[in-house]
Design an enzyme around this catalytic site. Sequence first.
Site, mmCIF file in Angstrom:
data_model
loop_
_atom_site.group_PDB
_atom_site.id
_atom_site.type_symbol
_atom_site.label_atom_id
_atom_site.label_comp_id
_atom_site.label_asym_id
_atom_site.label_seq_id
_atom_site.Cartn_x
_atom_site.Cartn_y
_atom_site.Cartn_z
ATOM 1 N N LYS A 14 -50.625 1.283 105.664
ATOM 2 C CA LYS A 14 -51.628 2.335 105.520
ATOM 3 C C LYS A 14 -52.980 1.873 106.092
ATOM 4 O O LYS A 14 -53.160 0.683 106.380
ATOM 5 C CB LYS A 14 -51.773 2.677 104.038
ATOM 6 C CG LYS A 14 -50.482 3.236 103.419
ATOM 7 C CD LYS A 14 -50.708 3.657 101.975
ATOM 8 C CE LYS A 14 -49.457 4.274 101.381
ATOM 9 N NZ LYS A 14 -49.687 4.825 100.043
ATOM 10 N N ARG A 123 -39.453 -2.575 98.108
ATOM 11 C CA ARG A 123 -40.300 -1.999 97.037
ATOM 12 C C ARG A 123 -40.769 -3.105 96.080
ATOM 13 O O ARG A 123 -41.879 -3.077 95.568
ATOM 14 C CB ARG A 123 -39.531 -0.935 96.240
ATOM 15 C CG ARG A 123 -39.143 0.301 97.012
ATOM 16 C CD ARG A 123 -40.228 1.340 97.161
ATOM 17 N NE ARG A 123 -40.683 1.942 95.925
ATOM 18 C CZ ARG A 123 -41.580 2.919 95.883
ATOM 19 N NH1 ARG A 123 -42.110 3.389 97.008
ATOM 20 N NH2 ARG A 123 -41.963 3.420 94.748
ATOM 21 N N THR A 129 -46.859 1.322 92.596
ATOM 22 C CA THR A 129 -47.852 2.165 93.273
ATOM 23 C C THR A 129 -49.310 1.796 93.012
ATOM 24 O O THR A 129 -50.114 1.781 93.926
ATOM 25 C CB THR A 129 -47.652 3.635 92.827
ATOM 26 O OG1 THR A 129 -46.275 3.960 92.993
ATOM 27 C CG2 THR A 129 -48.502 4.582 93.635
ATOM 28 N N ARG A 140 -49.231 -5.448 96.787
ATOM 29 C CA ARG A 140 -50.273 -4.617 96.171
ATOM 30 C C ARG A 140 -51.044 -5.395 95.101
ATOM 31 O O ARG A 140 -52.250 -5.206 94.928
ATOM 32 C CB ARG A 140 -49.641 -3.348 95.596
ATOM 33 C CG ARG A 140 -49.250 -2.357 96.693
ATOM 34 C CD ARG A 140 -48.279 -1.313 96.215
ATOM 35 N NE ARG A 140 -48.105 -0.206 97.163
ATOM 36 C CZ ARG A 140 -47.199 0.733 97.044
ATOM 37 N NH1 ARG A 140 -46.350 0.728 96.024
ATOM 38 N NH2 ARG A 140 -47.103 1.706 97.937
ATOM 39 N N ASN A 160 -53.315 1.486 98.677
ATOM 40 C CA ASN A 160 -52.362 0.474 98.209
ATOM 41 C C ASN A 160 -51.560 -0.179 99.334
ATOM 42 O O ASN A 160 -50.407 -0.557 99.170
ATOM 43 C CB ASN A 160 -51.453 1.049 97.110
ATOM 44 C CG ASN A 160 -50.740 2.302 97.557
ATOM 45 O OD1 ASN A 160 -50.792 2.662 98.729
ATOM 46 N ND2 ASN A 160 -50.043 2.961 96.645
ATOM 47 N N HIS A 163 -46.709 2.002 102.491
ATOM 48 C CA HIS A 163 -45.714 2.918 101.941
ATOM 49 C C HIS A 163 -44.341 2.316 102.203
ATOM 50 O O HIS A 163 -44.121 1.717 103.258
ATOM 51 C CB HIS A 163 -45.794 4.286 102.636
ATOM 52 C CG HIS A 163 -44.522 5.065 102.524
ATOM 53 N ND1 HIS A 163 -44.215 5.810 101.409
ATOM 54 C CD2 HIS A 163 -43.441 5.160 103.347
ATOM 55 C CE1 HIS A 163 -43.005 6.342 101.573
ATOM 56 N NE2 HIS A 163 -42.521 5.963 102.725
HETATM 57 P P1 ATP Z 1 -45.639 5.386 98.714
HETATM 58 O O1 ATP Z 1 -44.842 6.682 98.653
HETATM 59 O O2 ATP Z 1 -46.922 5.508 99.522
HETATM 60 O O3 ATP Z 1 -44.789 4.193 99.073
HETATM 61 P P2 ATP Z 1 -45.332 5.207 95.967
HETATM 62 O O4 ATP Z 1 -43.945 5.673 96.222
HETATM 63 O O5 ATP Z 1 -45.503 3.913 95.266
HETATM 64 O O6 ATP Z 1 -46.131 5.050 97.288
HETATM 65 P P3 ATP Z 1 -46.001 7.915 95.250
HETATM 66 O O7 ATP Z 1 -45.934 8.349 93.840
HETATM 67 O O8 ATP Z 1 -44.927 8.332 96.196
HETATM 68 O O9 ATP Z 1 -46.174 6.333 95.256
HETATM 69 O O10 ATP Z 1 -47.424 8.385 95.788
HETATM 70 C C1 ATP Z 1 -47.705 8.369 97.170
HETATM 71 C C2 ATP Z 1 -49.082 7.782 97.403
HETATM 72 O O11 ATP Z 1 -50.082 8.677 96.914
HETATM 73 C C3 ATP Z 1 -49.377 6.489 96.645
HETATM 74 O O12 ATP Z 1 -48.891 5.369 97.338
HETATM 75 C C4 ATP Z 1 -50.883 6.509 96.585
HETATM 76 O O13 ATP Z 1 -51.482 6.097 97.819
HETATM 77 C C5 ATP Z 1 -51.183 7.978 96.390
HETATM 78 N N1 ATP Z 1 -51.283 8.369 94.971
HETATM 79 C C6 ATP Z 1 -50.255 8.608 94.115
HETATM 80 N N2 ATP Z 1 -50.693 9.002 92.908
HETATM 81 C C7 ATP Z 1 -52.038 9.031 93.008
HETATM 82 C C8 ATP Z 1 -53.103 9.375 92.108
HETATM 83 N N3 ATP Z 1 -52.834 9.786 90.872
HETATM 84 N N4 ATP Z 1 -54.367 9.305 92.545
HETATM 85 C C9 ATP Z 1 -54.645 8.916 93.804
HETATM 86 N N5 ATP Z 1 -53.710 8.581 94.705
HETATM 87 C C10 ATP Z 1 -52.425 8.631 94.324
HETATM 88 MG MG MG Z 2 -43.449 7.396 97.365
#
Ligand code: ATP
Ligand code: MG
Length: 194
Positions: A14, A123, A129, A140, A160, A163
């Site tokens: 990212k 992961r 996340t 992270r 973070n 992805h």
């Molecule tokens: P990614 O899909 O990016 O690998 P993830 O699977 O760990 O991350 P997801 O729940 O899919 O997390 O959320 C996608 C992305 O959206 C997160 O990586 C983060 O950058 C952002 N995000 C998720 N929840 C929040 C939140 N509550 N506030 C701000 N940003 C968020």
């Molecule tokens: Mg995700």
Amino acid sequence: MANLKQERTFVLIKPDGVKKGLIGEVIKRFEQRDLKIVALEMFEPSRDMIDNHYPKYDAWIERVGGKTLSTYAKYGVDPIEALGTDDAHKIGTMVRGWLLDFMTSAPLVRMVVEGAHAVDVVRKIAGPTLPYAAEVGTIRGDFSIDSPAIANSEKRAVANILHASETPQEAEHEIKHWFGANAGFSYKRFGIDE
Ligand code: ATP
Ligand code: MG
């Protein structure tokens, strides 16, 4: 049966990962765990490509909004005061918009990573996340301390670093989305494939 050593997953570094100079660090952590990089490119995504990358269904949007709500609950922040609503779907929709802004703010690095249990292992190397809650030793947990409480107060997505696909099905879909149908090179790693 599919070759178990050839599971593939999709990783996107990212804007914060690129701007913190962590491209090499991320790749190093995959390679040192015996995973193989089989596709790799820096590029600038269109907003549309990012919009179609992240899920649009309600359960995902509510899960994202839920992360804000649970962090707020834990630290005593009133979501109505902070964001004008305590509805997980409305907060999730807001966050998704910020995510599109964030992901189009710098060049990204896309890659396909291959190896035994690649989806789960990547992961695990990435960590959960929310960086403030990620264990030290994960990407992270070692390179970010961001949280939804901080990010949302600045009207932005959580930064973070990377992805990574959540399931093999999601990986297949994302590899096709970002690299097309015939993605990935084939080569043997010493000590692993030969
Ligand atoms: P990614 O899909 O990016 O690998 P993830 O699977 O760990 O991350 P997801 O729940 O899919 O997390 O959320 C996608 C992305 O959206 C997160 O990586 C983060 O950058 C952002 N995000 C998720 N929840 C929040 C939140 N509550 N506030 C701000 N940003 C968020
Ligand atoms: Mg995700």
